[in-house]
Design an enzyme around this catalytic site. Structure first.
Site, PDB file in Angstrom:
ATOM      1  N   GLU A 176     114.694  30.824 -57.618  1.00 42.40           N
ATOM      2  CA  GLU A 176     115.299  30.110 -58.421  1.00 42.40           C
ATOM      3  C   GLU A 176     116.465  30.165 -59.368  1.00 42.40           C
ATOM      4  OE1 GLU A 176     112.896  32.969 -62.713  1.00 42.40           O
ATOM      5  OE2 GLU A 176     110.583  31.778 -61.617  1.00 42.40           O
ATOM      6  N   GLU A 295     105.107  29.983 -58.583  1.00 45.20           N
ATOM      7  CA  GLU A 295     104.324  31.452 -59.099  1.00 45.20           C
ATOM      8  C   GLU A 295     103.958  30.849 -60.797  1.00 45.20           C
ATOM      9  OE1 GLU A 295     108.235  33.819 -60.349  1.00 45.20           O
ATOM     10  OE2 GLU A 295     108.825  33.987 -58.793  1.00 45.20           O
TER      11      GLU A 295
HETATM   12  O1  AHR Z   1     106.783  37.151 -60.686  1.00 51.34           O
HETATM   13  C1  AHR Z   1     108.505  37.645 -61.777  1.00 51.34           C
HETATM   14  C2  AHR Z   1     109.352  37.555 -61.440  1.00 51.34           C
HETATM   15  O2  AHR Z   1     108.993  35.947 -61.938  1.00 51.34           O
HETATM   16  C3  AHR Z   1     109.957  36.885 -59.952  1.00 51.34           C
HETATM   17  O3  AHR Z   1     110.509  37.788 -59.628  1.00 51.34           O
HETATM   18  C4  AHR Z   1     110.558  35.692 -60.748  1.00 51.34           C
HETATM   19  O4  AHR Z   1     110.700  34.258 -59.593  1.00 51.34           O
HETATM   20  C5  AHR Z   1     109.953  35.145 -61.628  1.00 51.34           C
HETATM   21  O5  AHR Z   1     111.150  35.200 -62.985  1.00 51.34           O
END
Ligand code: AHR
Length: 502
Positions: A176, A295
């Site tokens: 990210e 994610e």
């Molecule tokens: O999954 C939780 C968080 O969400 C992770 O650390 C990050 O990559 C995202 O913002």
């Protein structure tokens, strides 16, 4: 008038083969995902390595493949060297991302051993720190992990007890990096250059590594689209995948929109595909960049944001421990359907996360582990969603949502296994009405309904808790019939469904 949802299936109309890595997950050093989640020496079920046996069993049942590690936001402060060698010598560090103290008791070697214990399909997916570190540290980690022997770092690994290289094939180039919250956050131009140089150097060690470059951390980011285009202009020939992240929650009591979250997920995927192909066209490249949706989940982010800022560097705090309802599981199932429907380009996906932290499995330290409502759609899709995704074009009654306008009540996909059996995954988004479904089967030699399993409940808020860990589970649905090449079923209100045909 009864409103019926319909679609047709034909073996000649396919999307793509499902890459098993679509059923990946994610273990971050965050809250209790690692400590007292997967790893708890002294727990009654712990093995010699301190891995919880009850949790390992549940993860195997869940059917997880790739396991992304060690973050997430955590990776942008990660010094991989802290996590290797004798445990007693490993330093305690501040984890800026989660305002916690990291003991490094669980490190790289423990992670690899954990992944190996999950079974033959499980594979590591390691992120390198491109927030506060750079090319050299990534190379050193790769050498330590993957080089067979005869160099300082590969011999160090052997001296630490891991003679055989870890063989990590998938690597994420940071996490990210578009997010202002990320330690070492960069502009697209800065990150694109760094990612390109890191990728080039990592390929010098091993041209066969699979590399994931950071896309946007959400479709609603201001830089979305431009970020992907700039980053890919720098890295197109050097990487294999671009990442997508998305989390959904019910906001302002607007459940109808929440139930339609997959509309956003599908448009996100299609927009990233369009951007990748636009850059490819500009570069006159025949290569195709695939998507790593590394994610995704339901996450009550708005409820948990304040938790982190209040922390004073504790060890293993309870963080992001969302307890999912039946409604959450239906949305979650719909997100899985969205991924399968785009299996032609989404070749890796990681459910974030695996244990305790926005997870399908919850644990108590020294106590039991149990399945959340979201466990069931994932386990069913991972088990039966293998083979070729068939093209499903639904003709469905619709409903009105504030966020996405008119949305079909039915969300569905179908997967044909190598033995010719077909599994339909379907969600009924109606909160009040059952949805009759008719599926016309053309050119498919299917004569029997093996199973219609549904996840639904008279109480859409029902969940599994420590006190009542088996309150919610899928049940057999009745009245599902396959006759003369036509399947008919009734999907309960607010339900996730798996219908297996043989
Ligand atoms: O999954 C939780 C968080 O969400 C992770 O650390 C990050 O990559 C995202 O913002």
């Amino acid at each position: 008038m009864t409103r019926i949802a319909r679609f047709a299936l034909h073996p000649g109309f396919t999307v793509a083969d499902v890459d098993p890595r679509l059923f990946g997950s994610f273990v971050e050093h965050l809250g209790r995902c690692v400590y007292t989640g997967i790893f708890e020496p002294g727990h009654p079920t712990a093995d010699e390595a301190g891995l919880r046996g009850d949790v390992l069993d549940l993860i195997r049942e869940l059917g997880v493949t790739a396991v992304r590690y060690p973050g997430g936001n955590f990776v942008s402060g990660y010094k991989w060297e802290d996590s290797i060698g004798p445990v007693a010598d490993r330093p305690r560090r501040l984890d800026l991302a989660w305002r916690s103290t990291e003991t490094n008791r669980f490190g790289l070697s423990e992670y690899i051993a954990f992944v190996k214990k999950l079974g033959p399909e499980a594979e590591p997916m390691m992120a390198v720190n491109l927030g506060t570190r750079g090319v050299l540290e990534a190379l050193e980690l790769q050498e330590y992990a993957n080089h067979p022997s005869g160099t300082a770092l590969s011999d160090l690994r052997a001296a630490h007890g891991d003679k055989a290289p870890f063989g990590i094939r998938m690597w994420c180039l940071g996490n990210e990096m578009d997010g202002p919250w990320q330690t070492g956050h960069k502009t697209a131009g800065e990150y694109g250059r760094l990612a390109a140089e890191t990728a080039r150097a990592m390929r010098q060690i091993d041209p066969a590594v699979e590399l994931v470059v950071c896309g946007s951390s959400g479709q609603s980011m201001e830089t979305f689209g431009a970020w992907e285009a700039t980053v890919l202009a720098e890295t197109y020939d050097l990487v294999d995948h671009i990442s997508l992240h998305a989390y959904y929650e019910e906001l302002d009591g607007d459940r109808d929109s929440f139930l339609a979250s997959a509309v956003d997920m599908e448009s996100f995927i299609e927009n990233v595909v369009a951007t990748c192909d636009h850059v490819g066209a500009r570069l006159k490249s025949k290569k195709r960049i695939n998507l790593s949706f590394d994610e995704w989940n339901v996450w009550y982010l708005s409820r948990t944001e304040a938790e982190v800022s209040a922390l004073d560097w504790p060890q293993t705090p309870r963080l992001l421990e969302d307890n999912y309802t039946v409604t959450d599981a239906v949305v979650f199932g719909s997100l899985l359907i969205a991924l399968l429907r785009h299996a032609d380009r989404v070749t890796v996906a990681c459910l974030a996360q695996l244990v305790n932290v926005i997870a399908p499995i919850l644990t108590e330290p020294g106590g039991p582990a149990w399945r959340q409502t979201t466990f069931f759609p994932f386990a069913q899709a991972s088990r039966h969603g293998r083979g070729q995704v068939l093209n499903v074009r639904v003709d469905s009654p619709t409903y009105e949502t504030k966020r996405y306008g008119e949305v079909p009540l039915l969300h569905a996909t179908a997967v044909r296994a190598d033995d010719g059996t077909v599994t339909v995954f379907a969600v009924n988004r109606s909160q009040t009405d059952a949805l009759p479904l008719e599926v016309t089967l053309v050119g498919l030699d299917l004569t029997a309904v093996v199973e219609h399993s549904a996840l639904a409940d008279a109480n859409p808020e029902a969940r599994n808790t420590l006190a009542d860990p088996e309150r919610v589970a899928p049940h057999g649905a009745t009245g599902t019939v396959l006759e003369n090449g036509a399947l008919s079923a009734t999907l309960e209100p607010l339900s996730w469904n798996m219908i297996r045909l043989a």
